[in-house]
Design a protein around this motif. Structure first.
Motif, mmCIF file in Angstrom:
data_model
loop_
_atom_site.group_PDB
_atom_site.id
_atom_site.type_symbol
_atom_site.label_atom_id
_atom_site.label_comp_id
_atom_site.label_asym_id
_atom_site.label_seq_id
_atom_site.Cartn_x
_atom_site.Cartn_y
_atom_site.Cartn_z
ATOM 1 N N ILE A 99 14.697 20.057 -45.218
ATOM 2 C CA ILE A 99 15.161 20.474 -43.882
ATOM 3 C C ILE A 99 16.602 20.035 -43.653
ATOM 4 O O ILE A 99 17.441 20.817 -43.184
ATOM 5 N N LYS A 102 19.110 21.923 -46.191
ATOM 6 C CA LYS A 102 19.286 23.361 -46.004
ATOM 7 C C LYS A 102 19.524 23.760 -44.551
ATOM 8 O O LYS A 102 19.713 24.948 -44.255
ATOM 9 N N TYR A 104 17.504 23.684 -41.937
ATOM 10 C CA TYR A 104 16.395 24.334 -41.225
ATOM 11 C C TYR A 104 16.149 23.626 -39.889
ATOM 12 O O TYR A 104 16.344 22.405 -39.767
ATOM 13 N N THR A 105 15.709 24.376 -38.911
ATOM 14 C CA THR A 105 15.383 23.794 -37.608
ATOM 15 C C THR A 105 13.977 24.168 -37.129
ATOM 16 O O THR A 105 13.538 23.705 -36.073
ATOM 17 N N GLU A 106 13.279 24.981 -37.893
ATOM 18 C CA GLU A 106 11.930 25.390 -37.518
ATOM 19 C C GLU A 106 11.162 25.793 -38.775
ATOM 20 O O GLU A 106 11.767 26.006 -39.840
ATOM 21 N N PRO A 107 9.845 25.891 -38.690
ATOM 22 C CA PRO A 107 9.059 26.282 -39.865
ATOM 23 C C PRO A 107 9.501 27.641 -40.408
ATOM 24 O O PRO A 107 9.832 28.541 -39.645
ATOM 25 N N ASN A 108 9.520 27.770 -41.717
ATOM 26 C CA ASN A 108 9.861 29.046 -42.345
ATOM 27 C C ASN A 108 9.019 29.212 -43.603
ATOM 28 O O ASN A 108 8.166 28.367 -43.922
ATOM 29 N N ASP A 109 9.244 30.311 -44.332
ATOM 30 C CA ASP A 109 8.404 30.609 -45.490
ATOM 31 C C ASP A 109 8.487 29.529 -46.569
ATOM 32 O O ASP A 109 7.475 29.210 -47.207
ATOM 33 N N GLU A 110 9.685 28.984 -46.798
ATOM 34 C CA GLU A 110 9.807 27.953 -47.833
ATOM 35 C C GLU A 110 9.003 26.709 -47.465
ATOM 36 O O GLU A 110 8.263 26.165 -48.301
ATOM 37 N N LEU A 111 9.143 26.246 -46.223
ATOM 38 C CA LEU A 111 8.423 25.046 -45.794
ATOM 39 C C LEU A 111 6.916 25.290 -45.774
ATOM 40 O O LEU A 111 6.133 24.425 -46.199
ATOM 41 N N LYS A 112 6.500 26.457 -45.298
ATOM 42 C CA LYS A 112 5.070 26.782 -45.279
ATOM 43 C C LYS A 112 4.524 26.872 -46.694
ATOM 44 O O LYS A 112 3.377 26.502 -46.966
#
Length: 280
Positions: A99, A102, A104-112
């Motif tokens: 996070i 990269k 990121y500030t919210e859930p996305n496909d990579e994190l999921k």
């Protein structure tokens, strides 16, 4: 509206008030939970127990900081056994790193996808419950703290007119103690300036209802109400709370003392925490 035993229990869990008082308040509020809670507060019967102190499910929280950013992350799972699993812990730590790297500030496909990968191994449902990314000023510092088995994660953001001050041992100790303080006392607001108008209006309404029957002049009653409000702020506002390591002074006064000794102006610009299983 029919009041059920589960409604009464829920209100009792929220307020700590007695069962009969909860039932009476719910009847008076026609089943409206928020209104019933307010009625109990006006009656002085609601305990200091807060919603944010009640865990609702298993999981753990994580914290990390790097490159002018800090992140709080909560992952939920089905069982306490998995919440304490080393692979689950490693997943959260790696997700924090990703996070921050990269942006990121919210859930996305990579994190999921990272979560799904561990689900396939452990065979238990998991989910990203929430993510919060905090920006730290250029002349700032993020004090982080993780309590126990990932039950509370804290980020306190600091700023100074001299970034080198954060290398001072006394300043380092103070910033760490501030993070410990937040984990222990879980302030609802950073300062009185950050208190919402809605929250203040609700509290004033409750305090005015509490003093309404006093046989005193209006000006005196309003003074009592304002005194109650100031006392409340010393309980819910981080900078106004008695400092965890020295309750003879507030956090803001301790900060002024440390600033003077370090020869630099310190300020606390943010105060964030996640408690596992608790929204807010």
């Amino acid at each position: 509206m029919a009041i059920t035993a589960s409604d009464v229990k829920k209100l009792r869990d929220i307020t700590g008030a007695g069962m009969m008082d909860c039932k009476k308040a719910l009847n008076e509020a026609n089943g409206d939970m928020a209104q019933a809670e307010k009625i109990l507060k006006e009656m002085g019967l609601a305990a200091v127990a807060k919603r944010q102190d009640r865990a609702t499910e298993n999981g753990r929280v994580f914290v990390d900081a790097a490159n002018g950013k800090a992140v709080l992350l909560e992952l939920s799972c089905e069982t306490d056994f998995v919440a304490k699993n080393d692979q689950f812990k490693a997943l959260g730590e790696e997700m924090c790193r990703v996070i921050l790297e990269k942006g990121y500030t919210e859930p996305n496909d990579e994190l999921k996808g990272m979560v799904d990968g561990l689900i396939a191994i452990i065979k238990e449902n998991m989910a990203i419950k929430r993510i919060r990314v905090i920006s730290i000023p250029a002349n700032g510092y993020a004090a982080t703290y993780l309590h126990g088995e990932g039950s509370v994660a804290v980020v306190v953001g600091f700023e100074s007119d001299n970034a080198a001050a954060f290398e001072n041992d006394a300043v380092k100790e103070f910033t760490h103690d501030c993070a410990l303080h937040v984990a222990a006392f879980k302030p609802q607001f950073l300062s009185t300036d950050s208190v919402t108008k809605e929250y203040e209006a609700e509290q004033l309404s409750i305090f005015r209802a509490q003093v309404a029957q006093m046989d005193k002049p209006e000006k005196v009653l309003e003074g009592i109400v304002r005194g109650k409000l100031n006392k409340l702020y010393s309980e819910v506002c981080f900078l106004n709370q008695p400092f965890v390591k020295d309750d003879s002074m507030s956090v803001s006064k301790k900060m002024a003392e440390v600033s003077k000794a370090a020869g630099a102006k310190l300020s606390i610009v943010s105060c964030d925490y996640f408690q596992a299983g608790v929204e807010g």
